[in-house]
Design a protein around this motif. Structure first.
Motif, PDB file in Angstrom:
ATOM      1  N   THR A   1       0.825  -1.221   0.000  1.00  0.00           N
ATOM      2  CA  THR A   1       0.000   0.000   0.000  1.00  0.00           C
ATOM      3  C   THR A   1       0.852   1.260   0.000  1.00  0.00           C
ATOM      4  O   THR A   1       0.604   2.181  -0.770  1.00  0.00           O
ATOM      5  N   VAL A   2       1.852   1.309   0.874  1.00  0.00           N
ATOM      6  CA  VAL A   2       2.692   2.499   0.949  1.00  0.00           C
ATOM      7  C   VAL A   2       3.680   2.531  -0.214  1.00  0.00           C
ATOM      8  O   VAL A   2       3.936   3.583  -0.798  1.00  0.00           O
ATOM      9  N   GLY A   3       4.175   1.362  -0.588  1.00  0.00           N
ATOM     10  CA  GLY A   3       5.115   1.267  -1.696  1.00  0.00           C
ATOM     11  C   GLY A   3       4.533   1.788  -3.002  1.00  0.00           C
ATOM     12  O   GLY A   3       5.156   2.590  -3.683  1.00  0.00           O
ATOM     13  N   ILE A   4       3.300   1.348  -3.324  1.00  0.00           N
ATOM     14  CA  ILE A   4       2.718   1.797  -4.591  1.00  0.00           C
ATOM     15  C   ILE A   4       2.459   3.292  -4.555  1.00  0.00           C
ATOM     16  O   ILE A   4       2.580   3.976  -5.559  1.00  0.00           O
ATOM     17  N   GLN A   5       2.149   3.810  -3.377  1.00  0.00           N
ATOM     18  CA  GLN A   5       1.919   5.255  -3.236  1.00  0.00           C
ATOM     19  C   GLN A   5       3.179   6.026  -3.664  1.00  0.00           C
ATOM     20  O   GLN A   5       3.106   6.971  -4.425  1.00  0.00           O
ATOM     21  N   ASN A   6       4.346   5.569  -3.177  1.00  0.00           N
ATOM     22  CA  ASN A   6       5.602   6.231  -3.542  1.00  0.00           C
ATOM     23  C   ASN A   6       5.932   6.031  -5.014  1.00  0.00           C
ATOM     24  O   ASN A   6       6.331   6.953  -5.705  1.00  0.00           O
ATOM     25  N   PHE A   7       5.741   4.788  -5.465  1.00  0.00           N
ATOM     26  CA  PHE A   7       6.044   4.446  -6.839  1.00  0.00           C
ATOM     27  C   PHE A   7       5.243   5.326  -7.798  1.00  0.00           C
ATOM     28  O   PHE A   7       5.778   5.880  -8.755  1.00  0.00           O
ATOM     29  N   ILE A   8       3.951   5.474  -7.495  1.00  0.00           N
ATOM     30  CA  ILE A   8       3.084   6.274  -8.359  1.00  0.00           C
ATOM     31  C   ILE A   8       3.506   7.735  -8.335  1.00  0.00           C
ATOM     32  O   ILE A   8       3.471   8.427  -9.349  1.00  0.00           O
ATOM     33  N   GLY A   9       3.960   8.202  -7.162  1.00  0.00           N
ATOM     34  CA  GLY A   9       4.452   9.568  -7.060  1.00  0.00           C
ATOM     35  C   GLY A   9       5.594   9.843  -8.029  1.00  0.00           C
ATOM     36  O   GLY A   9       5.703  10.925  -8.595  1.00  0.00           O
ATOM     37  N   GLN A  10       6.439   8.794  -8.238  1.00  0.00           N
ATOM     38  CA  GLN A  10       7.594   8.988  -9.124  1.00  0.00           C
ATOM     39  C   GLN A  10       7.232   8.893 -10.599  1.00  0.00           C
ATOM     40  O   GLN A  10       7.851   9.520 -11.439  1.00  0.00           O
ATOM     41  N   TYR A  11       6.219   8.062 -10.915  1.00  0.00           N
ATOM     42  CA  TYR A  11       5.867   7.853 -12.315  1.00  0.00           C
ATOM     43  C   TYR A  11       4.486   8.424 -12.596  1.00  0.00           C
ATOM     44  O   TYR A  11       3.636   7.771 -13.174  1.00  0.00           O
ATOM     45  N   ALA A  12       4.285   9.671 -12.179  1.00  0.00           N
ATOM     46  CA  ALA A  12       2.936  10.226 -12.145  1.00  0.00           C
ATOM     47  C   ALA A  12       2.215  10.219 -13.489  1.00  0.00           C
ATOM     48  O   ALA A  12       1.002  10.230 -13.536  1.00  0.00           O
ATOM     49  N   THR A  13       2.951  10.187 -14.602  1.00  0.00           N
ATOM     50  CA  THR A  13       2.259  10.340 -15.882  1.00  0.00           C
ATOM     51  C   THR A  13       2.070   9.028 -16.635  1.00  0.00           C
ATOM     52  O   THR A  13       1.307   8.977 -17.576  1.00  0.00           O
ATOM     53  N   ASP A  14       2.770   7.969 -16.232  1.00  0.00           N
ATOM     54  CA  ASP A  14       2.667   6.707 -16.953  1.00  0.00           C
ATOM     55  C   ASP A  14       1.443   5.916 -16.457  1.00  0.00           C
ATOM     56  O   ASP A  14       1.542   5.091 -15.560  1.00  0.00           O
ATOM     57  N   TRP A  15       0.295   6.207 -17.072  1.00  0.00           N
ATOM     58  CA  TRP A  15      -0.959   5.597 -16.597  1.00  0.00           C
ATOM     59  C   TRP A  15      -0.947   4.084 -16.707  1.00  0.00           C
ATOM     60  O   TRP A  15      -1.489   3.393 -15.850  1.00  0.00           O
ATOM     61  N   GLY A  16      -0.362   3.542 -17.760  1.00  0.00           N
ATOM     62  CA  GLY A  16      -0.312   2.101 -17.934  1.00  0.00           C
ATOM     63  C   GLY A  16       0.393   1.435 -16.768  1.00  0.00           C
ATOM     64  O   GLY A  16      -0.097   0.466 -16.187  1.00  0.00           O
ATOM     65  N   ALA A  17       1.556   2.011 -16.395  1.00  0.00           N
ATOM     66  CA  ALA A  17       2.329   1.464 -15.283  1.00  0.00           C
ATOM     67  C   ALA A  17       1.564   1.593 -13.972  1.00  0.00           C
ATOM     68  O   ALA A  17       1.543   0.664 -13.153  1.00  0.00           O
ATOM     69  N   ILE A  18       0.917   2.747 -13.774  1.00  0.00           N
ATOM     70  CA  ILE A  18       0.149   2.961 -12.543  1.00  0.00           C
ATOM     71  C   ILE A  18      -0.990   1.946 -12.459  1.00  0.00           C
ATOM     72  O   ILE A  18      -1.214   1.308 -11.424  1.00  0.00           O
ATOM     73  N   GLY A  19      -1.692   1.778 -13.585  1.00  0.00           N
ATOM     74  CA  GLY A  19      -2.794   0.818 -13.610  1.00  0.00           C
ATOM     75  C   GLY A  19      -2.324  -0.585 -13.276  1.00  0.00           C
ATOM     76  O   GLY A  19      -2.941  -1.277 -12.464  1.00  0.00           O
ATOM     77  N   ALA A  20      -1.195  -0.989 -13.875  1.00  0.00           N
ATOM     78  CA  ALA A  20      -0.665  -2.331 -13.612  1.00  0.00           C
ATOM     79  C   ALA A  20      -0.277  -2.475 -12.140  1.00  0.00           C
ATOM     80  O   ALA A  20      -0.547  -3.505 -11.516  1.00  0.00           O
ATOM     81  N   THR A  21       0.351  -1.433 -11.568  1.00  0.00           N
ATOM     82  CA  THR A  21       0.732  -1.468 -10.157  1.00  0.00           C
ATOM     83  C   THR A  21      -0.494  -1.651  -9.267  1.00  0.00           C
ATOM     84  O   THR A  21      -0.501  -2.486  -8.356  1.00  0.00           O
ATOM     85  N   LEU A  22      -1.521  -0.866  -9.546  1.00  0.00           N
ATOM     86  CA  LEU A  22      -2.732  -0.963  -8.723  1.00  0.00           C
ATOM     87  C   LEU A  22      -3.375  -2.341  -8.864  1.00  0.00           C
ATOM     88  O   LEU A  22      -3.800  -2.941  -7.870  1.00  0.00           O
ATOM     89  N   MET A  23      -3.409  -2.851 -10.098  1.00  0.00           N
ATOM     90  CA  MET A  23      -3.993  -4.175 -10.302  1.00  0.00           C
ATOM     91  C   MET A  23      -3.219  -5.228  -9.511  1.00  0.00           C
ATOM     92  O   MET A  23      -3.813  -6.099  -8.881  1.00  0.00           O
ATOM     93  N   ILE A  24      -1.875  -5.137  -9.522  1.00  0.00           N
ATOM     94  CA  ILE A  24      -1.069  -6.107  -8.777  1.00  0.00           C
ATOM     95  C   ILE A  24      -1.422  -6.056  -7.289  1.00  0.00           C
ATOM     96  O   ILE A  24      -1.495  -7.073  -6.617  1.00  0.00           O
ATOM     97  N   SER A  25      -1.683  -4.846  -6.788  1.00  0.00           N
ATOM     98  CA  SER A  25      -1.955  -4.726  -5.353  1.00  0.00           C
ATOM     99  C   SER A  25      -3.345  -5.240  -4.982  1.00  0.00           C
ATOM    100  O   SER A  25      -3.570  -5.628  -3.841  1.00  0.00           O
TER     101      SER A  25
END
Lengths: 292, 296
Positions: free
Chosen positions: B246-270
């Motif tokens: 939960t906290v990890g993806i929050q930081n990860f998303i903060g760094q890759y704020a514009t890559d929606w595909g990556a963010i979506g995949a991260t959230l799906m994994i969680s």
């Protein structure tokens, strides 16, 4: 039998580990929060006793009252939405096909972490590519608002995912309670000529009054201490327009390292939660006595 | 009106079946439409998330957000898994969740056994202490807990979150167990005592196995809470190697704020592990949540 079942050593062995964890990590910290609230303290340096100064400051802190007002709005909003959940549950529990599947679908958002929900809804509210604004633009709205950046819209925009997250939870609770009502009571009312609305309002709802009371407490107390989603989605912004009590406490304690002031907010929050729980139980208890 | 006359006509019948009049059938259709719309609203944001987790940036920003992915980009998932410590966060989440769940359910079972089966004067008081614990807001304990773990050198250590999860989940777990223990027959235990069985053997070999259904319920509820917890990890853990998903993806998303595909995949994994658990165990989860809240 009695001798074995009242063996003091065994009881201590079974109860003390859990009790110690509970006291050390919940009860002692509550007392410490009350104590820290009387101190001027940045968390690292000297602690100075300043009496009730944090609390008098809190009473005059406009930002705190704003955040308290926002928490209060959320509490009202959540409580009112319980009526909708109750109606949905009454429909679901009236022996319709697929009720089981529907209530499971409703519950899914509740299983996800607030961070995932917050990130998902940040995208839903995205000004140009989000679901909401894309939908509005297809319907011909030219300049849909940037929901989370508008101080006068942000709070309402945040209430929607909160509703989305918890709807299934309350529907499930009501549904489970309604399913526990014996069929014979409903059948008897039908034979007496009551229509479905009368059965729902005069028989089913009063029978689950105890559960409704619990959900009111859960909704109000849950709203007052609400934090995760707002912290991730807006951080209380823009300009404090979505700050709630818990996020304000967190910001004071772990953002500006004002541990004394943060503690006074935390203690205030605790007192409000306990008082409201007590008050609701007390108020609804007298009502029930009057009814029967 | 018509309904009422029907009721009166059939008053002598012992059990009344609902009449499928035209009116009630029309009403049912409307109800199903409303219930269906709510179901779509509850589930559609997740389907949308799945869609954009399989899209590339160009596709996300130029096509309609409602469109299906043109050619699913599964590589979003593999990229994310290998980047930004997601695999490590995933492992930490599993570790913390499993240890805290085992600890909570075991301790709660001990307490519930002692309260429902054994005789001692303070049992009501101790139970009360646990039950009040449900109403305590976590934020009111956060600063002292932070100081407490700092003093024990446990800040930035998984043990700090494991212990806190255990403490805050014990009340609800005991509450769910309590209802089940009250329905268990005492005869088996009494017979075991007569036979000279020790109390520990009664607990571990008789009572605990009899409570497996309710234990599985509490395990799932605890699992969902721990897997999703945010505030404690965010406050107590600072280094990447101990962060949970939960906290990890929050930081990860903060760094890759514009890559929606990556963010979506991260959230799906969680959220996939919880969705899988729900798919297989939904009845237990539904029961557990209902039991945990209704008995208050």
């Amino acid at each position: 039998m009695n001798k074995v079942m009242s063996n003091k050593t065994v009881i201590a062995l079974y109860v003390l580990p859990a009790l110690l964890v509970l006291i050390a990590l919940i009860y002692v910290p509550i007392l410490m929060t009350g104590y820290y609230g009387l101190m001027k303290w940045d968390g690292i340096g000297e602690m100075t006793f300043i009496g009730l100064e944090n609390y008098t400051k809190l009473m005059k802190d406009a930002m705190f009252w704003d955040s308290a007002y926002h928490s209060f709005l959320l509490a009202i909003f959540s409580t009112v939405s319980l009526i909708g959940y109750l109606i949905i549950s009454l429909i679901l529990a009236s022996k319709i096909k697929g009720a089981n599947l529907l209530r499971k679908i409703y519950l899914i958002p509740m299983l996800l972490s607030s961070v995932a929900i917050a990130q998902l809804w940040l995208k839903v509210y995205h000004p140009s590519n989000g679901l909401v604004n894309s939908l509005l633009m297809t319907f011909g709205v030219d300049n849909p608002p940037a929901w989370l950046a508008e101080p006068n819209l942000v709070l309402q925009a945040l209430f929607v995912p909160i509703i989305w997250q918890y709807a299934g939870f309350y529907i499930l609770i009501y549904y489970a309670a309604l399913k526990n009502i014996p069929d014979s009571l409903v059948e008897a009312a039908k034979i007496d000529g009551a229509n479905p609305l009368q059965i729902a309002w005069k028989i089913k709802v009063p029978l689950i009054a105890g559960v409704i009371k619990v959900t009111i407490v859960l909704a109000i107390v849950g709203s007052l201490k609400y934090f995760d989603l707002i912290y991730v989605m807006t951080g209380g912004g823009p300009n404090g327009s979505s700050e709630v009590m818990a996020s304000y406490m967190y910001q004071k304690a772990f953002g500006t390292y004002d541990f004394g002031y943060g503690s006074s907010i935390g203690f205030f929050l605790l007192i409000i939660c306990l008082v409201i729980t007590w008050l609701i139980r007390k108020l609804t208890a007298t009502k029930e006595e009057l009814q029967y | 009106m018509e309904f009422k006359t029907n009721q009166q006509l059939n008053k002598n019948l012992p059990i009344q079946k609902e009449k499928h009049t035209l009116f009630s059938r029309l009403g049912k259709t409307v109800l199903y439409i409303i219930l269906g719309i709510i179901a779509v609203l509850q589930i559609y944001p997740l389907i949308w998330l799945l869609f954009f987790s399989l899209k590339g940036d160009a596709e996300i920003f130029s096509n309609s957000p409602f469109a299906l992915p043109e050619s699913p980009k599964w590589e979003n998932y593999t990229t994310v898994w290998n980047q930004g410590n997601i695999d490590l966060y995933f492992f930490n989440s599993v570790l913390v969740t499993v240890v805290a769940v085992v600890l909570t359910v075991l301790l709660a079972s001990f307490v519930t056994f002692a309260i429902t089966r054994m005789q001692w004067k303070l049992s009501k008081l101790v139970l009360g202490l646990f039950m009040i614990g449900i109403m305590i807001p976590v934020h009111s304990t956060l600063i002292p807990l932070f100081q407490f773990f700092l003093g024990l050198n446990l800040i930035d250590h998984p043990l700090a979150i494991i212990l806190t999860y255990t403490a805050f989940n014990l009340p609800l777990t005991i509450m769910i167990l309590l209802g089940f223990y009250h329905t268990l027959p005492r005869e088996v235990e009494e017979a075991a005592v007569m036979d000279g069985c020790s109390i520990h053997r009664i607990f571990f070999q008789i009572t605990l196995p009899m409570t497996t259904p309710v234990i599985s319920t509490t395990v799932i509820i605890n699992m969902i809470y721990n897997w999703n917890e945010f505030v404690f990890v965010n406050t107590f853990i600072s280094s990447d190697k101990y962060k949970t998903l939960t906290v990890g993806i929050q930081n990860f998303i903060g760094q890759y704020a514009t890559d929606w595909g990556a963010i979506g995949a991260t959230l799906m994994i969680s959220i996939i592990p919880i969705l899988i658990a729900f798919f297989f165990l939904s009845n237990r989860i539904v029961e557990g949540i209902a039991a945990g809240s209704v008995k208050g």
